[in-house]
Scaffold this active site. Structure first.
Site, short mmCIF file in Angstrom:
data_model
loop_
_atom_site.label_atom_id
_atom_site.label_comp_id
_atom_site.label_asym_id
_atom_site.label_seq_id
_atom_site.Cartn_x
_atom_site.Cartn_y
_atom_site.Cartn_z
N ASP A 168 -3.87 -17.84 -34.95
CA ASP A 168 -2.81 -18.84 -34.70
C ASP A 168 -1.98 -19.11 -35.97
O ASP A 168 -2.52 -19.56 -36.97
CB ASP A 168 -3.51 -20.12 -34.22
CG ASP A 168 -2.57 -21.30 -34.01
OD1 ASP A 168 -1.34 -21.11 -34.00
OD2 ASP A 168 -3.10 -22.43 -33.84
N HIS A 195 -2.83 -27.75 -34.94
CA HIS A 195 -2.88 -26.39 -35.47
C HIS A 195 -3.30 -26.37 -36.95
O HIS A 195 -2.96 -27.27 -37.71
CB HIS A 195 -1.52 -25.72 -35.32
CG HIS A 195 -1.11 -25.59 -33.89
ND1 HIS A 195 -1.50 -24.53 -33.10
CD2 HIS A 195 -0.37 -26.40 -33.09
CE1 HIS A 195 -1.00 -24.69 -31.88
NE2 HIS A 195 -0.31 -25.82 -31.85
#
Lengths: 559, 559
Positions: free
Chosen positions: B198, B371
């Site tokens: 990610d 994130h």
């Protein structure tokens, strides 16, 4: 009549914001006392997403036109578009003298020339005093992200008014000319009845950094770079441009300008002595080929990702003189203005994909704001100590935060006024209040040559057309024989790709034919009835089949 | 034939991103080995400003449809729209079993029901292992802004593949279930051939804060508040919702949910045991009138200022059950997604104008990202120690920054691959390379019921129509007698307000008449020639008069 009398009353002032409240942009404030009016700033704003096809937005000048004989002049606090951008549109309507310091004056002059206008332009400087009817205006040096910014002290029949203009407190400005705190303190001591102050950064805690920080960040980048450097920034930020040039000279690089407004403002600033470029430093952007990469800096527009700007064209490999290549060091010396985040990151992505290293505000101190944060606003309030206070230049959340700061600084709650554009604040030395009546101060939209001719209906149609396109139904009809002589034909734009949806169009044509026949059977011959029947039936059919609502335009011609 | 043979080669893997590269959204990755394929995630993205009228954007499934018999299953890493949103569109085309943990599975089920679909849905849990043809997939607990998130270790014929899913390193997650670092370390020790990770926050330095921080910030606000509290957040962030409920219980407040998706997800989460609401805490949003303000918390959707969301309706005084009033404490527990900044600040301004106090990310720690920032990405790389690395989930600048991090962590530059959607990465344990050929992986736009039927031509027309509207010229023409039998009439939409511009329309009609007569004089009878002459002359006239370029549609009917 009574109103007029009241206005003539000695010691009374009316303050009317024509723009800049509940918005960022088109700053403009009217002061009115008796038969005299003066205007502070005359800015534009840029359209929001809902203003389809609109180029710029300007204030409503109706009230000014009604009072054209009373207006003694416009004074400009600095040269940003949101303070000078509407001057050509105002001067098309009214002949009013403009007073400004040299850089904004030069920018206005060039702007007027583009519109084929000239104007009564008067240069002032920090320290100047001018009389505009009942108003005695003193221009005072302040610091902002453009040189030659001033704040205003205005002696009015209702006492002294102070307007900060846009400002930040920069103790170490690039030109060595800080805010004239001594004069501000003196004004505060003598007494200020009413103050208007810049609210843009009122929700930010602390202080805005000095422009010097950016100079240092740039120096660090220049020092380690062995490649070509491209810096994008606002053309109006002459200090920033100066710092870039200083660093270029320091590290023995040549400088080329790219972008129409960058070239224009740089030329003006050199002419006026605000920008100093050592001879031999400047090169033409079209002649950079012979200069080694590590000896070149390009200063360009496009730091906001504006569609036609020089940097955007470089990113799209569409710039005549500059091809981005592996190793280029590109600095965005700016922060995206709210709403521009996506276009800026698009440009950044494209530049990195071409192999450039891109430094932008997310990852380095390559930009500082031009507006005061909350601690600076407190400083200003504690110097000026106004009796009445009105936050200006900001959305409602900014104005409210600034009002709260003022209240915390000891200004009485009932003496703090959050206005809307068009409100009238009536001030005497004894009291102040917002009048019930308002003047017209809606946004006026400019589209091409049209000023104010695009209204809500036109915008609504543009929005509807943009969402699902358009279906036109055409037929020639003989109403007396109840016959469709030609058509019905269906033409669409922005609806579906017709070649791949012939069946749908055929079915739609059948729906229309059926509806028209039903109309004839029922002896409906009125055009409007027929059109509305076709529109309704077709809309229903199309929505059922596609869940879309295109604009449907039936056009019938009698034969 | 050769291609097919090569695919069957033992020990070979092809990785094809179908979405999620050079964009934020519609994440989907295909793994292919011999005659077996598996898919990781099936997300959607939201249209950008240029995609007029588009509802959502999904990946191109063409390649999957061509290979329908090879696809063994889809595995879902978590329940966000950009990972599950396209499942109904895929299942309309293909029958593929879906594997997911319980919350995403319940969300997918509800989504499929809305589309009138059912599917082969299989619940897995962290620690589960499943076989999908040549692939052995192990689901491993990870932490993200939604419960029940997993990362994947996949044994393939080319060695072990690791996919992080979306993640952050939260050592103190609300549910007490941190990332299974022990298992990750074990995998790293055993050896991982290829890792996808990610990249969303790769340009941010440092660490993302724990969700716990938000819980504390909320507790501080709840503690001092004496008024009604309204918290807007993402319905999918079940931990956040839990923390709000916990604080409500702590400070003896009832809780009401507002917004369709909030109610839906909360019900699902309660059912599945992810959300614990003590009995007597919940009240119906339509029955809040009898509850004193200081004993009530409303949890609502709309933290992104979405047009029809509950909070936006409250701000517009258009919510059936909730009227915003002076003193309300409103918390936006979110950060605007890029592109939403303006709509969010519009909502904030309106709420403050109604007298509410509004706390949002600009001024308090009421949100943390889901994130990993760069230090966390380094941690993941140092645990997994992959041979080949491919950054996923991000714009190019994010992917590049993540690639740079990986290189700094010691992965060989030639083993790091930045792909585009549709690229094919060919991997064996010995080498990996990007193939020259690509598969179709353009964005597929969904507008109403239409999937992919709005292409670039339709979008261009919508854009043109939105900019300056439309002028239609209609006339009935008898070509044999060279006569205009009816018309020409001019009809416009979104161009100017016709009533105030009758003169312009009259002049335009004259231009058209003149052009048609010229055509007849020159014996031009071809429809297309006539239309194009009218279009050209009228465009020139309109541009000269208005500096606008409306779409011009001449429609002539033969009689």
């Amino acid at each position: 009549m009574r109103e007029k009398k009241q206005n003539r009353e000695k010691g009374r002032l009316r303050v009317i914001p024509l723009g800049g409240l509940n918005e960022i942009g088109k700053n403009m404030t009217l002061l009115e006392s008796g038969d005299d009016m003066m205007i502070i700033d005359c800015g534009l704003s840029f359209p929001d997403d809902e203003m389809f096809g609109i180029d710029i937005v300007i204030p409503d000048f109706s009230y000014l036109k009604e009072n054209r004989n009373k207006i003694r002049g416009i004074i400009i606090t600095h040269g940003h578009e949101d303070h000078i951008g509407s001057t050509p549109y105002l001067l098309k309507e009214l002949s009013v003298p403009i007073y400004a310091t040299r850089l904004p004056l030069a920018l206005i002059k060039s702007k007027l020339e583009e519109h084929g206008l000239s104007g009564k332009l008067n240069a002032i400087e920090a320290g100047s005093k001018i009389r505009l009817g009942a108003f005695k205006v003193e221009a005072i040096r302040t610091t902002h992200s453009i040189v030659d910014s001033i704040c205003l002290s205005i002696d009015t029949p209702a006492g002294r008014v102070f307007h900060t203009g846009d400002f930040k407190v920069d103790y170490t400005p690039v030109d060595g000319e800080p805010i004239d705190f001594a004069r501000l303190a003196e004004l505060g001591t003598k007494g200020v009845t009413f103050m208007m102050s810049d609210s843009t950064n009122a929700i930010r805690p602390g202080y805005t950094s000095s422009e010097k920080i950016v100079g240092q960040a740039l120096e660090n980048i220049f020092r380690r770079s062995q490649s070509r450097i491209i810096v994008a920034t606002f053309s109006s930020n002459v200090h920033r441009v100066q710092k870039i040039i200083d660093n270029a000279v320091l590290f023995k690089r040549k400088v080329a300008f790219s972008g129409r407004s960058m070239v224009k403002v740089a030329n003006l600033a050199v002419e006026l002595g605000y920008l100093r470029i050592p001879s031999g430093t400047l090169v033409d952007i079209n002649k950079i080929k012979n200069i080694p990469d590590r000896e070149l800096v390009i200063i360009t527009t496009g730091s906001q990702g504006e569609p036609m700007s020089a940097l955007t064209r470089m990113a799209a490999a569409d710039h005549r003189a500059v091809q981005i290549k592996k190793g280029d060091m590109i600095i965005l010396s700016s922060t995206p203005i709210p709403g521009n985040e996506k276009t800026v990151s698009d440009v950044v992505n494209k530049l990195i994909q071409k192999g450039a290293e891109v430094i932008y505000s997310d990852i380095a101190d390559t930009h500082v704001s031009g507006h005061a944060c909350s601690e600076e606003l407190k400083l200003m309030l504690s110097l000026i100590k106004p009796k009445y206070f009105m936050p200006v230049h900001g959305e409602y959340r900014h104005l409210k935060a600034h009002a709260d700061i003022a209240e915390n600084m000891g200004i009485k709650k009932e003496n703090i006024f959050i206005l809307e554009n068009g409100n009238i604040l009536d001030i005497t030395e004894k009291n102040a209040y917002i009048k019930k009546e308002k003047i017209e101060a809606d946004a006026v939209m400019v589209d091409g040559l049209g000023v104010g001719d695009v209204g809500n209906i036109v915008l609504r149609d543009r929005r509807l057309l943009s969402e699902s396109g358009l279906i036109i139904v055409v037929a020639s009809v003989n109403r007396s024989t109840r016959q469709v002589v030609a058509g019905p034909d269906i033409i669409s734009r922005g609806f579906v790709y017709v070649r791949e949806n012939e069946h749908l169009i055929d079915q739609a044509t059948e729906v229309v034919t059926k509806t028209l026949n039903t109309c004839f059977d029922k002896n409906k011959k009125d055009w409007n009835e027929m059109k509305s029947a076709v529109r309704d039936d077709l809309r229903k059919f199309i929505y059922e089949k596609t869940k879309r609502n295109p604009v449907i335009l039936p056009i019938f011609m009698e034969v």
